[in-house]
Design a protein around this motif. Structure first.
Motif, mmCIF file in Angstrom:
data_model
loop_
_atom_site.group_PDB
_atom_site.id
_atom_site.type_symbol
_atom_site.label_atom_id
_atom_site.label_comp_id
_atom_site.label_asym_id
_atom_site.label_seq_id
_atom_site.Cartn_x
_atom_site.Cartn_y
_atom_site.Cartn_z
ATOM 1 N N UNK A 5 0.816 -1.216 0.000
ATOM 2 C CA UNK A 5 0.000 0.000 0.000
ATOM 3 C C UNK A 5 0.848 1.263 0.000
ATOM 4 N N UNK A 9 0.463 4.622 -3.156
ATOM 5 C CA UNK A 9 -0.025 5.980 -2.954
ATOM 6 C C UNK A 9 0.785 7.037 -3.694
ATOM 7 N N UNK A 171 -8.770 15.289 3.357
ATOM 8 C CA UNK A 171 -9.887 14.352 3.337
ATOM 9 C C UNK A 171 -10.701 14.456 4.611
ATOM 10 N N UNK A 172 -10.015 14.527 5.731
ATOM 11 C CA UNK A 172 -10.720 14.594 7.008
ATOM 12 C C UNK A 172 -11.443 15.916 7.152
ATOM 13 N N UNK A 175 -14.499 15.823 5.253
ATOM 14 C CA UNK A 175 -15.431 14.902 5.896
ATOM 15 C C UNK A 175 -16.132 15.570 7.070
ATOM 16 N N UNK B 23 -21.465 2.751 8.800
ATOM 17 C CA UNK B 23 -20.410 3.713 9.091
ATOM 18 C C UNK B 23 -19.028 3.128 8.860
ATOM 19 N N UNK B 195 -5.213 1.525 2.984
ATOM 20 C CA UNK B 195 -6.080 0.782 2.074
ATOM 21 C C UNK B 195 -7.514 1.283 2.096
ATOM 22 N N UNK B 197 -9.015 4.023 2.136
ATOM 23 C CA UNK B 197 -9.337 5.413 1.838
ATOM 24 C C UNK B 197 -10.676 5.572 1.144
ATOM 25 N N UNK B 199 -13.327 4.063 2.012
ATOM 26 C CA UNK B 199 -14.354 3.972 3.034
ATOM 27 C C UNK B 199 -14.452 5.261 3.827
ATOM 28 N N UNK B 200 -14.460 5.136 5.119
ATOM 29 C CA UNK B 200 -14.600 6.310 5.965
ATOM 30 C C UNK B 200 -13.241 6.967 6.131
ATOM 31 N N UNK B 201 -13.120 8.219 5.680
ATOM 32 C CA UNK B 201 -11.842 8.912 5.762
ATOM 33 C C UNK B 201 -11.410 9.114 7.199
ATOM 34 N N UNK B 202 -12.373 9.136 8.084
ATOM 35 C CA UNK B 202 -12.039 9.406 9.475
ATOM 36 C C UNK B 202 -11.173 8.301 10.066
ATOM 37 N N UNK B 204 -8.417 6.990 8.675
ATOM 38 C CA UNK B 204 -6.997 7.086 8.356
ATOM 39 C C UNK B 204 -6.272 7.823 9.467
#
Lengths: 190, 228
Positions: A5, A9, A171-172, A175, B23, B195, B197, B199-202, B204
């Protein structure tokens, strides 16, 4: 794919250095040879003491075999770098450096430090410049806002260093933004 | 068998499974409860409150509803919403004043998912309130980013770096107060959450990513091309 992974990226520093191998540099060959045709182009003829221009990877290979002197690019001088360091510490924006300066400088300092004037001073100057620029890119974080951010004169190694951090942070942030209320109503419609 | 069909436990379990799927965050605790005030009296549901009482009383504060049940109750007007403690006025003022000084990881349970739970609360709230809380969450996250990056870069996992920063109390304290969104999860492979990313960004971990890139670049600067 079966790539780990962390390689999926973004390019690694090693890959960036490999890409930098395509940059054309001037060399003074220490051997005699006619033009040579390679996949990426035709290089030569090699007639000492005339200079010729070859990709960095070829210069690197020849240098390690002691078959050439590398002529450092004009920005690899104490004067130029001192000036840039001054700009870097006095201005708030990043100053304009060659895009792959970190990679080129590292390769040259590693394998051809005898071709460079005052390599130790240059090493220190580059380190100072890097730290000054790092401190500035840290300020970028404060201006960071979804969905995008703009900045100028970032160099490839700096991008590599902060790409994952910045993109995941953005991203966060997006979100955490409130989404369009229409979606929510739909979700609880009963 | 038919008993199980009507069993309340089975229904509850199924609901929680659906929710955790939606979620995409199984480690988000579903013991997470939303504090509500019932506007009506409900006979026979006293156990929702873990109370000795058999009935839920109207206007009785501290009724802890499971998160999946809360929207239904709130949207129908059967219950009123109280702001959960980790997001009340006191905490909001503190993070607005100085985001870096609040140990937000310690505010919500042992998993410390302040942002994730906050996002869930935002989803529950109606517009002006939701926007306000979302802004605070975002500003807090942004305010903490530079320090987070510094810590990650200084703390790249090498022995020398650890020794250098060990005397730095402020840094250590900041690290201990990180939210799970910011910090790594010990039992997970550091590359693992890159991996997810899509899904839920929270999920990471920003801290791990910064650490990993800084480590790679540092290793590259310290390597030499001479040996090749």
């Amino acid at each position: 794919m079966a790539l780990p992974a962390n390689l999926k990226q973004a390019p690694t520093p090693q890959e960036l250095e490999y890409i930098t191998g395509e940059i054309i540099v001037a060399i003074e060959p220490l051997f005699r040879m006619e033009k040579v045709r390679l996949v990426s182009g035709v290089y030569g003829p090699f007639r000492p003491p005339a200079k010729t221009r070859v990709p960095l990877w070829l210069a690197q290979s020849l240098k390690l075999k002691r078959k050439c002197r590398i002529v450092p690019p004009d920005w690899v001088t104490v004067d130029f770098l001192t000036l840039r360091l001054q700009q870097e510490t006095s201005q708030s924006e990043l100053s304009k450096m060659p895009f792959r300066y970190a990679e080129v400088a590292k390769v040259l300092l590693d394998i051809a430090s005898d071709d460079i004037m005052e390599p130790d001073k240059i090493r220190i100057l580059l380190k100072d410049i890097r730290e000054a620029r790092q401190a500035k890119s840290r300020q970028l974080l404060l201006a960071l806002d979804a969905p995008y951010t703009t900045t100028e004169n970032l160099c490839s190694m700096e991008i590599c260093e902060m790409r994952l951090f910045f993109s995941s942070a953005m991203g966060i942030i997006s979100k955490l933004d409130v989404e369009a209320p229409a979606q929510d109503e739909e979700m609880y419609d009963f | 068998m038919d008993n199980e069909y009507y069993s309340l436990d089975a229904i509850l379990a199924e609901n929680q499974a659906c929710f955790s799927y939606y979620y995409n965050s199984d480690e988000l605790n579903f013991i997470e409860k939303i504090e509500c005030t019932f506007n009506i009296e409900v006979p026979g549901l006293g156990y929702l409150d873990n109370a000795a009482d058999e009935h839920v009383k109207a206007l009785h504060r501290d009724d802890q509803l499971p998160y999946w049940l809360a929207p239904t109750m709130l949207y129908t007007g059967w219950a009123g919403f109280n702001m959960p403690r980790p997001y009340n006025g006191l905490v909001q003022n503190a993070v607005v004043a100085e985001p870096r000084s609040v140990k937000i990881g310690a505010l919500v349970g042992e998993n410390g998912r302040w942002y994730a739970f906050g996002k869930m609360v935002v989803d529950l709230l109606s517009d002006p309130q939701a926007k306000e809380l979302a802004d605070i969450l975002r500003q807090t996250f942004k305010g903490r980013l530079p320090d987070l990056m510094d810590q990650a870069q200084h703390f790249t996992g090498t022995a020398s770096a650890a020794a250098r920063t060990s005397g730095d109390d402020a840094g250590a304290e900041f690290r201990s107060g990180l939210d799970a969104t910011e910090r790594e999860r010990e039992n997970v492979d550091p590359y693992g959450h890159l991996e997810g990313t899509d899904g839920c960004h929270l999920r990471c971990s920003v801290f791990v990513m910064a650490q990993e890139s800084a480590r790679q670049v540092k290793a590259w600067y310290e390597s030499s091309d001479k040996s090749r």
